[in-house]
Scaffold this motif. Structure first.
Motif, short mmCIF file in Angstrom:
data_model
loop_
_atom_site.label_atom_id
_atom_site.label_comp_id
_atom_site.label_asym_id
_atom_site.label_seq_id
_atom_site.Cartn_x
_atom_site.Cartn_y
_atom_site.Cartn_z
N GLU A 129 0.83 -1.21 0.00
CA GLU A 129 0.00 0.00 0.00
C GLU A 129 0.86 1.26 0.00
O GLU A 129 0.51 2.26 -0.65
CB GLU A 129 -0.94 -0.01 1.20
N LEU A 130 1.96 1.24 0.75
CA LEU A 130 2.87 2.39 0.76
C LEU A 130 3.48 2.64 -0.61
O LEU A 130 3.61 3.79 -1.06
CB LEU A 130 3.97 2.20 1.80
N LYS A 131 3.87 1.56 -1.29
CA LYS A 131 4.43 1.71 -2.65
C LYS A 131 3.39 2.31 -3.58
O LYS A 131 3.69 3.23 -4.35
CB LYS A 131 4.89 0.36 -3.18
N GLN A 132 2.17 1.80 -3.50
CA GLN A 132 1.10 2.32 -4.34
C GLN A 132 0.82 3.78 -4.00
O GLN A 132 0.65 4.61 -4.89
CB GLN A 132 -0.15 1.48 -4.15
N PHE A 133 0.78 4.10 -2.72
CA PHE A 133 0.55 5.48 -2.29
C PHE A 133 1.64 6.41 -2.81
O PHE A 133 1.37 7.50 -3.28
CB PHE A 133 0.50 5.53 -0.75
#
Length: 195
Positions: free
Chosen positions: A91-95
């Motif tokens: 999720e952090l990478k996507q964010f």
């Protein structure tokens, strides 16, 4: 007009988006702390189960079964927390990909600069090639107009006109038209070279 006096006005859209991002980052931080805390607590409890058993009123097999069950539950909790951390990383990478506009803009600017440099390089090469062709074409035109070969072709053209018709049938108008054809040929070559 002050927007803050309007009821229900939450500010400009950009600040709302910024607030959403800040709230999302706080949620990620909270999840990270909870999952790491869960991993550490469960691991220390598993280590604590490895102590030497004391005499108790429970039978040895009952105590072993209880410790085995507790170890399985705690290890499952560790696995769940680790999976949650892996999901959090995703999720952090996507964010980061979706919300890191400065990096996207920097990347676009770098590509733009590289393409502009390539364009400038191609423009300079094309202008240099145009100048070289212009010089070569000028030399070829000069050579062509001063060559005997051109004069021979013009003379043969006049001879062909006179050879096709009897001498008595050639009038001054025909000679004028033959000269006009030759002039048109020269004019066409001049216009080709000047383009």
């Amino acid at each position: 007009m002050m927007h803050s006096s309007i009821p229900g006005y939450a500010g400009p859209r950009l600040s709302g988006s910024l607030q959403n991002r800040e709230a999302q980052l706080k949620t990620y931080s909270r999840r990270l702390k909870e999952d790491t805390k869960s991993i550490i607590e469960n691991y220390t409890k598993i280590i604590a189960l490895a102590k030497v058993p004391e005499d108790s009123q429970f039978s040895r097999t009952t105590q072993q079964q209880e410790e085995l069950y507790e170890t399985e539950v705690r290890s499952s909790n560790i696995v769940r927390a680790c999976e949650s951390l892996i999901k959090l990383i995703s999720e952090l990478k996507q964010f980061l990909i979706l919300n890191d506009f400065t990096a996207v803009n920097d990347s676009i600017a770098a590509v733009n600069l590289r393409l502009r440099a390539t364009q400038t390089d191609y423009d300079s090469k094309l202008s240099q090639l145009r100048e070289e062709l212009s010089v070569d074409l000028y030399e070829l035109e000069d050579e062509w107009y001063s060559s005997r070969y051109k004069q021979t072709i013009n003379d043969q053209g006049k001879d062909n006109i006179t050879a096709d018709r009897p001498t008595s049938a050639i009038s001054d108008n025909d000679v004028g038209s033959a000269n006009t054809d030759n002039i048109a040929i020269v004019t066409e070559t001049d216009s080709i070279h000047t383009v």
